[in-house]
Design an enzyme around this catalytic site. Structure first.
Site, PDB file in Angstrom:
ATOM      1  N   LYS A 105       4.146  16.614  -0.817  1.00  0.00           N
ATOM      2  CA  LYS A 105       4.201  15.478   0.116  1.00  0.00           C
ATOM      3  C   LYS A 105       5.637  15.334   0.610  1.00  0.00           C
ATOM      4  O   LYS A 105       6.575  15.511  -0.173  1.00  0.00           O
ATOM      5  CB  LYS A 105       3.803  14.182  -0.596  1.00  0.00           C
ATOM      6  CG  LYS A 105       2.334  14.118  -0.899  1.00  0.00           C
ATOM      7  CD  LYS A 105       1.837  12.687  -0.734  1.00  0.00           C
ATOM      8  CE  LYS A 105       0.373  12.571  -1.084  1.00  0.00           C
ATOM      9  NZ  LYS A 105       0.143  11.753  -2.252  1.00  0.00           N
TER      10      LYS A 105
ATOM     11  N   HIS B 286       8.972  10.132   1.791  1.00  0.00           N
ATOM     12  CA  HIS B 286       8.909   9.083   2.809  1.00  0.00           C
ATOM     13  C   HIS B 286       9.396   7.749   2.252  1.00  0.00           C
ATOM     14  O   HIS B 286       9.747   7.648   1.077  1.00  0.00           O
ATOM     15  CB  HIS B 286       7.504   8.995   3.400  1.00  0.00           C
ATOM     16  CG  HIS B 286       6.459   8.620   2.398  1.00  0.00           C
ATOM     17  ND1 HIS B 286       6.299   7.330   1.956  1.00  0.00           N
ATOM     18  CD2 HIS B 286       5.543   9.369   1.744  1.00  0.00           C
ATOM     19  CE1 HIS B 286       5.321   7.304   1.072  1.00  0.00           C
ATOM     20  NE2 HIS B 286       4.848   8.533   0.922  1.00  0.00           N
TER      21      HIS B 286
ATOM     22  N   HIS C  95       8.986   6.063  -1.215  1.00  0.00           N
ATOM     23  CA  HIS C  95       9.715   6.446  -2.431  1.00  0.00           C
ATOM     24  C   HIS C  95      11.199   6.094  -2.363  1.00  0.00           C
ATOM     25  O   HIS C  95      11.974   6.514  -3.214  1.00  0.00           O
ATOM     26  CB  HIS C  95       9.535   7.945  -2.713  1.00  0.00           C
ATOM     27  CG  HIS C  95       8.275   8.232  -3.484  1.00  0.00           C
ATOM     28  ND1 HIS C  95       7.080   8.514  -2.878  1.00  0.00           N
ATOM     29  CD2 HIS C  95       8.016   8.243  -4.810  1.00  0.00           C
ATOM     30  CE1 HIS C  95       6.154   8.691  -3.801  1.00  0.00           C
ATOM     31  NE2 HIS C  95       6.695   8.526  -4.981  1.00  0.00           N
TER      32      HIS C  95
HETATM   33  N1  ARG Z   1       4.458  10.179  -9.070  1.00  0.00           N
HETATM   34  C1  ARG Z   1       4.052   8.821  -9.219  1.00  0.00           C
HETATM   35  C2  ARG Z   1       3.865   8.174  -7.847  1.00  0.00           C
HETATM   36  O1  ARG Z   1       4.452   8.609  -6.888  1.00  0.00           O
HETATM   37  C3  ARG Z   1       5.055   7.991  -9.974  1.00  0.00           C
HETATM   38  C4  ARG Z   1       5.330   8.451 -11.382  1.00  0.00           C
HETATM   39  C5  ARG Z   1       6.020   7.406 -12.172  1.00  0.00           C
HETATM   40  N2  ARG Z   1       6.371   7.795 -13.512  1.00  0.00           N
HETATM   41  C6  ARG Z   1       5.542   7.903 -14.528  1.00  0.00           C
HETATM   42  N3  ARG Z   1       6.006   8.301 -15.681  1.00  0.00           N
HETATM   43  N4  ARG Z   1       4.252   7.652 -14.431  1.00  0.00           N
HETATM   44  O2  ARG Z   1       3.131   7.218  -7.729  1.00  0.00           O
END
Ligand code: ARG
Length: 573
Positions: free
Chosen positions: A134, A137, A140
């Protein structure tokens, strides 16, 4: 040095208990500090303490209380106290206050506000944590900048920190993407189009699967191949991942953000068997409709899914493994998860399961939640194209800064560099200027706003201080005479600066970088007010030296404050 408000609060509290040893329910020194106010008009003192809260405990009218306390007051930091309408008004010994504060500011320089509070303690921060395939954007941006700022804040307070980018690099979507790539894509086009092309293929997969549900099985089959280590599947998957990370690296470079670890979901896949076995052995797993879950009904939460019907793990299982791995590897005192509040339930479940497993450090895992970002009032959606890519945003911000510089100060040295610092500063400031839990509706105008309370405004104030200091450096000034700093403007600036160490600690306790943004903006405003009212370099040299020292301390403090929220401070603008 404890700051003046704390000192006044402590002294007042001591006076109170000495005067009325029997009284019940009097505020503590800390509560009292919270009640101390800065009167709008300095004729009413530098600080004021409202005695109304004491009326009930003492069964006395507030004006009488104020009078009684003022009568007993006797301390050199405060030149005089006056009871007025139930308030105790404190007039500081302004010269002492200026000298003490300035000496401290000068001695600490850019380290003012730092401490060794966290010595020997480790904080893990899970932030940014982007998803593979992805584009990076605006959804994040908050996690990235809040996490980065918290990391700097904790380091400033002496903690050892570990920055972790918990990559979203596992799940059936990658099988779907490989299927889409093999069916409708080509190596050439992916190489050319990069992550955008991957998104296009992913969207295409979903469009097609809408009429042909059999595609879902194809996607699952390719994911199974990744899981089983099939060389072709792994090769494509690794390639997608490298491409995404290369793309993200450009954005991280622009933002000045870095990580100690990129161990994401895939890293924990081979560590989940042990977690499942442990849950089973501890009697925590129950079967529900073919899947294995941890029942959390006694905590009023839905069950935490651990193993799906087909025996595969999910996001939560990998987070359990990740938490345990982090504790075993880094022995953290706190593990912070900077993730949007939509994942609130997920983290409550994960932390509760860790607790049920008997890990007392489960209490040290904290979900640092932040508000949702929408764009034009609508939810972000990569599939619908309703989003803003961070690299576009950052490039536009830099361009806008460059246009302004070209118009206003075309002679400025290193224009491109300053434009980068200012443009990106504007975006970061806009992101960290509100309480983190507040939802943000992303607007280009806000992110690119350079007027009013913005990053460029604060940066400009810093550059203004630096310019004064450059001129002062040629003047050969004598030792400062601190009586120069007893006016209202200097005193309010000093008061704000003396509170800065407390602000940093509070920002750390509340995981709230916006408190630093606020403080640094207030200080910039107070300095500008000072600057308009006083001619810093003119007149008696010893008095000028004091004003120059104040300017130097302001520059150092703004630079530190900006650093703590991830913004650079150019010396010329
Ligand atoms: N990749 C996930 C997202 O973009 C966030 C991950 C956050 N960290 C975790 N340990 N779950 O929604």
């Amino acid at each position: 040095m404890t700051d003046m408000m704390t000192r006044i609060a402590t002294l007042t509290s001591e006076l109170m208990t000495a005067a009325w040893p029997e009284a019940q329910g009097l505020p503590t020194a800390e509560e009292l500090r919270g009640l101390l106010a800065v009167p709008p008009d300095s004729a009413m003192g530098d600080y004021a303490f409202p005695c109304f809260r004491l009326a009930k405990s003492l069964r006395m009218a507030p004006p009488k209380i104020a009078e009684a306390l003022c009568e007993k007051w006797n301390h050199e930091d405060v030149a005089r106290v006056e009871p007025v309408n139930g308030y105790m008004n404190f007039f500081l010994n302004r010269e002492n206050f200026a000298r003490e504060t300035m000496e401290e500011l000068i001695a600490k320089g850019e380290k003012f506000g730092s401490s060794d509070l966290g010595a020997g303690k480790t904080i893990c921060l899970d932030y940014s944590s982007i998803n593979i395939a992805k584009r990076f954007h605006i959804g994040h941006l908050s996690t990235t900048m809040i996490g980065h700022s918290l990391r700097r804040i904790f380091e400033f307070l002496g903690y050892n920190t570990v920055g972790i980018n918990h990559l979203g690099d596992w799940g059936t979507q990658f099988g779907k993407m490989i299927y889409a790539y093999k069916t409708w894509g080509s190596r050439e086009e992916v190489e050319k189009g990069g992550v955008d092309e991957l998104t296009r293929l992913y969207v295409k997969f979903h469009d097609e699967a809408d009429h042909d549900p059999a595609l879902e099985d194809e996607g699952r089959a390719w994911f199974k191949k990744i899981e089983d280590g099939d060389p072709e599947a792994l090769e494509i998957f690794t390639w997608f991942k490298e491409m995404t990370l290369k793309d993200a690296a450009r954005v991280y470079d622009m933002l000045g953000v870095s990580f100690d670890s990129y161990a994401g979901e895939s890293f924990y896949v081979d560590k989940t068997d042990a977690i499942v076995a442990e849950l089973r052995q501890k009697g925590l797993l129950t079967q529900s409709e073919g899947a294995w879950v941890v029942d959390l009904s006694e905590d009023n939460m839905p069950p935490c899914l651990i193993l799906k019907k087909d025996g595969t793990t999910i996001y939560a299982t990998r987070d359990l493994a990740a938490a345990k791995y982090r504790q075993d590897t880094y022995h953290f005192d706190k593990c912070l998860y900077v993730v949007a509040y939509q994942q609130d339930l997920h983290f409550r479940q994960v932390f509760r399961v860790l607790d049920k497993m008997g890990y007392d450090w489960a209490k040290d895992c904290v979900h640092v939640a932040f508000g949702m970002v929408s764009f034009g009032g609508e939810a972000l959606s990569t599939r619908k194209g309703n989003t803003v890519h961070l690299d576009d945003l950052l490039e536009q911000a830099q361009q806008k800064a460059l246009d302004i510089i070209n118009e206003k100060s075309p002679e400025l040295p290193e224009k491109e560099k300053v434009a980068r610092q200012v443009g990106i500063g504007a975006v970061i400031y806009a992101d960290l200027s509100n309480n983190r839990i507040k939802d943000i509706d992303f607007r280009w105008e806000n992110a690119l706003n350079f007027d009013g309370e913005t990053g460029p405004y604060v940066q400009y104030t810093h550059a203004r201080c630096c310019s004064v200091l450059r001129k002062a450096a040629e003047m050969n000034l004598p030792a400062p005479d601190w009586t120069a700093l007893t006016d209202d403007e200097a005193q309010s600036l000093l008061r704000l600066m003396s509170r800065f160490p407390d602000v940093i600690q509070e920002a750390a306790e509340k995981y709230e970088p916006s408190m630093i943004t606020r403080a640094v903006t207030d200080i910039a405003q107070a300095f500008n007010k000072y600057y308009y009212e006083h001619r810093i370099l003119d007149g008696d040299p010893a008095l000028a030296a004091a004003r120059v020292a104040l300017t130097g301390a302001t520059a150092a403090l703004i630079k530190t404050g900006l650093y703590l929220i991830g913004i650079e401070a150019p010396e010329r603008m």
